[in-house]
Design a protein around this motif. Structure first.
Motif, PDB file in Angstrom:
ATOM      1  N   GLN A  76       0.846  -1.201   0.000  1.00 54.30           N
ATOM      2  CA  GLN A  76       0.000   0.000   0.000  1.00 54.30           C
ATOM      3  C   GLN A  76       0.880   1.250   0.000  1.00 54.30           C
ATOM      4  O   GLN A  76       0.620   2.198  -0.732  1.00 54.30           O
ATOM      5  N   ILE A  77       1.918   1.236   0.818  1.00 46.84           N
ATOM      6  CA  ILE A  77       2.799   2.412   0.898  1.00 46.84           C
ATOM      7  C   ILE A  77       3.479   2.642  -0.456  1.00 46.84           C
ATOM      8  O   ILE A  77       3.548   3.769  -0.954  1.00 46.84           O
ATOM      9  N   GLU A  78       3.938   1.548  -1.074  1.00 49.38           N
ATOM     10  CA  GLU A  78       4.602   1.699  -2.386  1.00 49.38           C
ATOM     11  C   GLU A  78       3.657   2.282  -3.427  1.00 49.38           C
ATOM     12  O   GLU A  78       4.032   3.157  -4.208  1.00 49.38           O
ATOM     13  N   LEU A  79       2.428   1.753  -3.449  1.00 52.83           N
ATOM     14  CA  LEU A  79       1.499   2.158  -4.508  1.00 52.83           C
ATOM     15  C   LEU A  79       0.936   3.554  -4.272  1.00 52.83           C
ATOM     16  O   LEU A  79       0.682   4.294  -5.228  1.00 52.83           O
ATOM     17  N   ILE A  80       0.721   3.912  -3.013  1.00 53.19           N
ATOM     18  CA  ILE A  80       0.180   5.242  -2.705  1.00 53.19           C
ATOM     19  C   ILE A  80       1.287   6.290  -2.804  1.00 53.19           C
ATOM     20  O   ILE A  80       1.041   7.432  -3.170  1.00 53.19           O
ATOM     21  N   ALA A  81       2.513   5.874  -2.428  1.00 53.77           N
ATOM     22  CA  ALA A  81       3.657   6.805  -2.374  1.00 53.77           C
ATOM     23  C   ALA A  81       3.292   8.094  -1.636  1.00 53.77           C
ATOM     24  O   ALA A  81       3.365   9.197  -2.204  1.00 53.77           O
ATOM     25  N   PRO A  82       2.881   7.958  -0.369  1.00 58.49           N
ATOM     26  CA  PRO A  82       2.456   9.162   0.366  1.00 58.49           C
ATOM     27  C   PRO A  82       3.627  10.082   0.661  1.00 58.49           C
ATOM     28  O   PRO A  82       4.779   9.644   0.696  1.00 58.49           O
ATOM     29  N   LYS A  83       3.304  11.332   0.910  1.00 57.68           N
ATOM     30  CA  LYS A  83       4.333  12.283   1.363  1.00 57.68           C
ATOM     31  C   LYS A  83       4.421  12.258   2.887  1.00 57.68           C
ATOM     32  O   LYS A  83       5.460  12.561   3.464  1.00 57.68           O
ATOM     33  N   VAL A  84       3.292  11.894   3.511  1.00 53.79           N
ATOM     34  CA  VAL A  84       3.205  11.925   4.972  1.00 53.79           C
ATOM     35  C   VAL A  84       2.513  10.647   5.458  1.00 53.79           C
ATOM     36  O   VAL A  84       1.532  10.207   4.852  1.00 53.79           O
ATOM     37  N   TYR A  99       5.239  -1.262  14.865  1.00 52.24           N
ATOM     38  CA  TYR A  99       5.560  -2.091  13.691  1.00 52.24           C
ATOM     39  C   TYR A  99       6.165  -1.279  12.547  1.00 52.24           C
ATOM     40  O   TYR A  99       6.906  -1.829  11.733  1.00 52.24           O
ATOM     41  N   MET A 100       5.869   0.014  12.512  1.00 51.35           N
ATOM     42  CA  MET A 100       6.475   0.826  11.446  1.00 51.35           C
ATOM     43  C   MET A 100       7.872   1.293  11.819  1.00 51.35           C
ATOM     44  O   MET A 100       8.645   1.669  10.953  1.00 51.35           O
ATOM     45  N   ASP A 101       8.161   1.292  13.117  1.00 50.26           N
ATOM     46  CA  ASP A 101       9.515   1.677  13.557  1.00 50.26           C
ATOM     47  C   ASP A 101      10.024   0.621  14.532  1.00 50.26           C
ATOM     48  O   ASP A 101      10.011   0.819  15.757  1.00 50.26           O
ATOM     49  N   PRO A 102      10.477  -0.526  13.994  1.00 50.30           N
ATOM     50  CA  PRO A 102      10.843  -1.655  14.858  1.00 50.30           C
ATOM     51  C   PRO A 102      12.018  -1.354  15.797  1.00 50.30           C
ATOM     52  O   PRO A 102      12.254  -2.117  16.724  1.00 50.30           O
ATOM     53  N   ASN A 103      12.736  -0.237  15.570  1.00 49.56           N
ATOM     54  CA  ASN A 103      13.833   0.105  16.497  1.00 49.56           C
ATOM     55  C   ASN A 103      13.316   0.564  17.854  1.00 49.56           C
ATOM     56  O   ASN A 103      14.054   0.560  18.823  1.00 49.56           O
ATOM     57  N   ARG A 104      12.061   0.994  17.906  1.00 50.30           N
ATOM     58  CA  ARG A 104      11.512   1.486  19.185  1.00 50.30           C
ATOM     59  C   ARG A 104      10.993   0.313  19.975  1.00 50.30           C
ATOM     60  O   ARG A 104       9.979  -0.271  19.608  1.00 50.30           O
ATOM     61  N   LYS A 105      11.687  -0.055  20.999  1.00 52.43           N
ATOM     62  CA  LYS A 105      11.258  -1.215  21.794  1.00 52.43           C
ATOM     63  C   LYS A 105      10.329  -0.750  22.922  1.00 52.43           C
ATOM     64  O   LYS A 105       9.181  -1.125  22.986  1.00 52.43           O
ATOM     65  N   ASP A 106      10.877   0.075  23.797  1.00 53.50           N
ATOM     66  CA  ASP A 106      10.068   0.561  24.922  1.00 53.50           C
ATOM     67  C   ASP A 106       9.812   2.041  24.708  1.00 53.50           C
ATOM     68  O   ASP A 106      10.742   2.807  24.568  1.00 53.50           O
ATOM     69  N   PHE A 107       8.560   2.387  24.691  1.00 55.98           N
ATOM     70  CA  PHE A 107       8.252   3.809  24.541  1.00 55.98           C
ATOM     71  C   PHE A 107       6.909   4.063  25.198  1.00 55.98           C
ATOM     72  O   PHE A 107       6.139   3.133  25.453  1.00 55.98           O
ATOM     73  N   PRO A 148      12.756   6.641   4.727  1.00 58.24           N
ATOM     74  CA  PRO A 148      13.377   7.903   5.139  1.00 58.24           C
ATOM     75  C   PRO A 148      12.878   9.121   4.353  1.00 58.24           C
ATOM     76  O   PRO A 148      12.955  10.238   4.845  1.00 58.24           O
ATOM     77  N   GLY A 149      12.323   8.884   3.167  1.00 60.22           N
ATOM     78  CA  GLY A 149      11.870  10.022   2.360  1.00 60.22           C
ATOM     79  C   GLY A 149      10.459  10.470   2.674  1.00 60.22           C
ATOM     80  O   GLY A 149       9.957  11.428   2.076  1.00 60.22           O
ATOM     81  N   ILE A 150       9.791   9.753   3.576  1.00 61.36           N
ATOM     82  CA  ILE A 150       8.406  10.103   3.899  1.00 61.36           C
ATOM     83  C   ILE A 150       8.381  10.692   5.306  1.00 61.36           C
ATOM     84  O   ILE A 150       8.953  10.124   6.229  1.00 61.36           O
TER      85      ILE A 150
END
Ligand code: URA
Length: 223
Positions: free
Chosen positions: A130-138, A149-157, A173-175
Motif C-alpha cells: 500500500q505504501i509503495e502504490l500510494i507513495a504518500p508524502k506523509v 511495527y512501522m519503527d521496529p527500532n523502538r522497543k520501549d516507549f 526515510p523520504g516520507i
C-alpha cells in the motif's frame, strides 16, 4: 516489493501494478495467511482516497469495520474524521486510512485486541505494498501498534512521550511521519484531547509548509 518464493497467492496480490488492482486482488484472495481470517466477516483494506498524499495507519479493524469492510468507520473512526475536519482535512478525500492488520483481532471473550507480532508480520507485506502504490508524502501513525511495527527500532516507549513527534521511519526515510494518539485512547481518556489538538495543529502547519494542503480553515478544536 518483497516476494515470497513459496507463496503464490501473496505474490499475485503484490504483483498488482496499481492500487485498485492490489485492493481487488487482496479482497478476492480470501487471504488465510494467518489465523485472523477465521473470525473475519470482511477483510478491511482501507477507507479514503488512494490519490491522497497522506496515509494514516491504525491498528486493525474493529466490529464495525469487520461488518462493513471499511477502515475506521466505528466510534474511533468517527472521532478521527472530526479531528481531521478540525484542521480542514476530509478523511474520504484527503486521506487514505489503513491498518497494520487487515482482519479483526478478537480475544477469547470476543473483544478487540492488538494483533500479535506474528499476525502483524504476516500481514505486513500488504501494508508495505500500500505504501509503495500510494507513495504518500506523509504517514500518520495512530497509536502504539502502528508506531511499534512501522519503527521496529523502538522497543520501549510511552505514547505520552512520543505522540506529537515528527519522526523518520527507518524503511521510509523520504516520507515524513508523525506519531499521534489513537482516537480510541481519546475515547477512553478525553483529557488527551487538548494534547491531540496541539499535535494536529502542528501537523497542519507542517502540511501547509510541505504544500500537501492549503491553509484552509478547520473547525478549531471542535472534536
Ligand atoms: N481501530 C483501528 O485501529 N483501525 C480501525 O480500522 C478501526 C479501529
Amino acid at each position: 516489493m518483497t516476494f515470497d518464493l513459496f507463496d503464490a497467492t501473496l505474490n499475485r496480490i503484490l504483483a498488482a501494478g496499481d492500487y485498485a488492482g492490489f485492493k481487488k486482488a487482496l479482497i478476492d484472495s480470501n487471504c488465510d495467511r494467518c489465523g485472523l481470517h477465521k473470525g473475519r466477516t470482511n477483510l478491511v483494506v482501507d477507507r479514503g482516497s488512494p490519490a491522497s498524499r497522506i496515509l494514516v495507519i491504525g491498528e486493525g479493524p474493529g466490529a464495525q469495520e469487520d461488518a462493513q469492510g471499511r477502515a475506521f468507520v466505528g466510534r474511533s473512526g468517527q472521532l478521527l474524521d472530526k479531528i481531521m475536519a478540525a484542521i480542514g482535512l476530509d478523511s474520504e478525500k484527503d486521506l487514505l486510512i489503513a491498518n497494520v492488520v487487515k482482519c479483526r483481532p478478537l480475544d477469547s471473550e470476543g473483544q478487540n485486541r492488538a494483533p500479535t507480532p506474528a499476525e502483524a508480520q504476516t500481514c505486513f507485506p500488504y501494508l508495505r505494498r500500500q505504501i509503495e502504490l500510494i507513495a504518500p508524502k506523509v504517514i500518520l501513525l495512530l497509536g502504539a501498534t502502528a508506531f511499534r511495527y512501522m519503527d521496529p527500532n523502538r522497543k520501549d516507549f510511552s505514547m505520552g512521550k512520543e505522540a506529537g513527534k515528527f519522526i523518520t521511519l527507518p524503511d521510509y526515510p523520504g516520507i515524513e511521519a508523525m506519531v499521534l494518539y489513537h482516537p480510541a485512547a481519546l475515547l477512553r481518556n478525553p483529557n488527551l484531547k487538548a494534547d491531540m489538538w496541539e499535535h494536529v495543529k502542528a501537523l497542519k502547519k507542517r502540511l501547509v509548509e510541505m504544500d500537501v494542503m492549503k491553509p484552509a480553515a478547520g473547525k478549531a478544536g471542535n472534536f
